[in-house]
Enzyme design. Sequence first.
Site: not given
Length: 431
Positions: A44, A24, A139, A141, A143-144, A27-29
């Site tokens: 991460k 993003g 948060d 939801k 998606a999490n 950061s990267e994972v």
Amino acid sequence: MDQPAPDPPDLPDRFEPIELFGKGGGSEVWHCRDHVLDRDVAVKVLRPGRRRWVRTAFRDEAALTARAAGEHTVGVLDAQYDRRHGGQPYLAMEFLDGYTLHHRLMFGGALPVDQAAATAARIADAVATAHEAGVLHRDVKPANVMLTKQGAVKLIDFGYGAAKDNAAAVDDVSGTPGYMAPDKAQAMRSTPGALLRKPPPASERDDLYALGVVLYEMVIGKPAFVGKPKQKLKAQVKGDLPRLSQVVPGVPPELDALVASLTAKDPAERPGSAAAVRDRLTDIAKNAPHRIVGVYGPLRQAMAAGATIPPGTSLSGIAADLPVPPLFPPTYSDLRGQLAPEAPGRGPATPHAAPAAGAAKAPSLDGAVGGASMSVAATGYGAVGSRSKPAPHSAHRRGEATRGQASAQDRGAARGEVDRRLPGPADGIGN
């Protein structure tokens, strides 16, 4: 044209980078092998050159995730965020092979009533564990929530989390439109009335409201609030969420009543604790029918209507030739080696290939495939998208409205929450 291989992160020797999950704005994972613990991990990594507040937020996320550790929360294995030790700041977490609950709903739609209640009970347990440790998630939801091949249900991404004893953090308004509590949705709206009223501090009952919306969606098979972020916020503030029993038949009265109390606009009318909700859901799951009362997901509906998976996507070789549209999304191990780097801060690209002629719901199918083709834990681990700098307290409501909406777009909410991540048929979820 092949894309150049991404540069591996500057990590301690114990971590061997294998593959980039996603990246993003900040950061990267990475999928890595931890040679000390002899296991696969998700790492991460904060990109170089980030501002101090970004590094501080990264540190806080690591600390809150570790503090909220529990059976149904993603586990933290190691972290480093002090540059004096050399290398890039990183957060090493347990490796989850599966897909998100969001992707499960996009593919298969509604869960059987008993499995929806059982899944929600596990989410409630994760929320209860976090609350008992003094952490608000803020948060919750689909998606999490990760569902793994091993049958686990894991709450992930504490990037918006806050310690209950941190007054400045709980006064901050954060979350995703469609899941944040109505009083917080009101504060995030860029209207004169919203700017004049300071919302109450974040509390445990905000997480319970979000849990209620997630449970609602698992039962009916589609989002409770639709449209662009501003439309969702308005619907949460101005409208009333119909009771489950008014939307789908065959919902047990005790489940109908619990969801209604969880999603009450007045926080005082919601249950007192996540632990109590977990216990009630566990009892409901034991007696609820193993029957789907909601609808199929948009991808399954589109394929049933004659649409095909666009060629050239990572799903085309997995599901395109199946005689029955897929019920479960692909997991990371299904897509291993097919993941392409994303544009910073944008999420996965929607395939450009045109769907088959006559596919009435081509946009929905393209969007679903666009998200699922990065069905790894990228956003789940909090990599995709970037967080805006918190607004000064004097500009709290206007600043947070901008911050919240921008973050929602970066993380996929503005695109129907099409994001990328994992779970598997946990306890037969979706069967």
